[in-house]
Design a protein around this motif. Structure first.
Motif, mmCIF file in Angstrom:
data_model
loop_
_atom_site.group_PDB
_atom_site.id
_atom_site.type_symbol
_atom_site.label_atom_id
_atom_site.label_comp_id
_atom_site.label_asym_id
_atom_site.label_seq_id
_atom_site.Cartn_x
_atom_site.Cartn_y
_atom_site.Cartn_z
ATOM 1 N N THR A 31 0.857 -1.182 0.000
ATOM 2 C CA THR A 31 0.000 0.000 0.000
ATOM 3 C C THR A 31 0.897 1.237 0.000
ATOM 4 O O THR A 31 2.099 1.131 0.266
ATOM 5 C CB THR A 31 -0.911 0.036 1.239
ATOM 6 N N PRO A 32 0.339 2.411 -0.272
ATOM 7 C CA PRO A 32 1.163 3.619 -0.168
ATOM 8 C C PRO A 32 1.745 3.740 1.242
ATOM 9 O O PRO A 32 1.111 3.380 2.229
ATOM 10 C CB PRO A 32 0.171 4.751 -0.451
ATOM 11 N N SER A 33 2.961 4.243 1.313
ATOM 12 C CA SER A 33 3.626 4.428 2.606
ATOM 13 C C SER A 33 2.981 5.576 3.372
ATOM 14 O O SER A 33 2.227 6.368 2.801
ATOM 15 C CB SER A 33 5.105 4.739 2.379
ATOM 16 N N GLU A 34 3.315 5.675 4.656
ATOM 17 C CA GLU A 34 2.813 6.808 5.443
ATOM 18 C C GLU A 34 3.222 8.114 4.781
ATOM 19 O O GLU A 34 2.409 9.040 4.672
ATOM 20 C CB GLU A 34 3.375 6.758 6.872
ATOM 21 N N ALA A 35 4.466 8.205 4.341
ATOM 22 C CA ALA A 35 4.957 9.438 3.714
ATOM 23 C C ALA A 35 4.157 9.770 2.449
ATOM 24 O O ALA A 35 3.813 10.930 2.202
ATOM 25 C CB ALA A 35 6.442 9.316 3.389
ATOM 26 N N GLU A 36 3.837 8.741 1.647
ATOM 27 C CA GLU A 36 3.047 8.972 0.435
ATOM 28 C C GLU A 36 1.622 9.415 0.786
ATOM 29 O O GLU A 36 1.071 10.302 0.124
ATOM 30 C CB GLU A 36 3.007 7.699 -0.413
ATOM 31 N N LEU A 37 1.047 8.823 1.828
ATOM 32 C CA LEU A 37 -0.298 9.215 2.250
ATOM 33 C C LEU A 37 -0.311 10.646 2.776
ATOM 34 O O LEU A 37 -1.248 11.402 2.508
ATOM 35 C CB LEU A 37 -0.829 8.244 3.309
ATOM 36 N N VAL A 38 0.744 11.018 3.505
ATOM 37 C CA VAL A 38 0.871 12.391 4.017
ATOM 38 C C VAL A 38 0.856 13.372 2.851
ATOM 39 O O VAL A 38 0.138 14.385 2.868
ATOM 40 C CB VAL A 38 2.161 12.545 4.859
#
Length: 111
Positions: A39-46
């Motif tokens: 899934t998208p990483s936390e950084a990508e979701l941010v």
């Protein structure tokens, strides 16, 4: 608790972590993410959702708690394999079961 947040049109706004969860659920439902996919990483979701890292983390933690994703330290979050809905059961032959217990089995009588 206070009143729910509303947008300019007066409609209720959902919390941002719910929007992230919904987005990932939709990607899974639509087949864009399959079991085992990252899934998208936390950084990508941010970056994508313009939220804090805590908000992105909450979304992923809740997805993990629901069994939707598996999180691996240092590697990321991955779509979980679907869980079986029920338990598998074994259906045995009644004649074999009765004979296995040392009894005679006469079978069904058809009229």
């Amino acid at each position: 608790m206070g009143e729910p947040a509303v947008d300019a049109a007066g409609a209720e706004k959902q919390p941002r972590y719910v929007a992230i969860k919904d987005s990932i659920f939709e990607d899974i439902r639509e087949g864009r993410l399959k079991p085992g996919d990252q899934t998208p990483s936390e950084a990508e979701l941010v970056e994508t959702f313009k939220v804090s890292r805590m908000t992105a983390n909450r979304a992923l933690r809740e997805l993990q708690s629901a069994g939707v994703v598996v999180r691996r330290a240092g590697r990321g979050s991955f779509v979980a394999e679907p869980r079986p809905i029920g338990q598998l059961i074994e259906i045995r032959n009644i004649a074999e079961e009765v004979r296995g217990r040392g009894h005679a089995y006469r079978g069904a009588r058809h009229l």
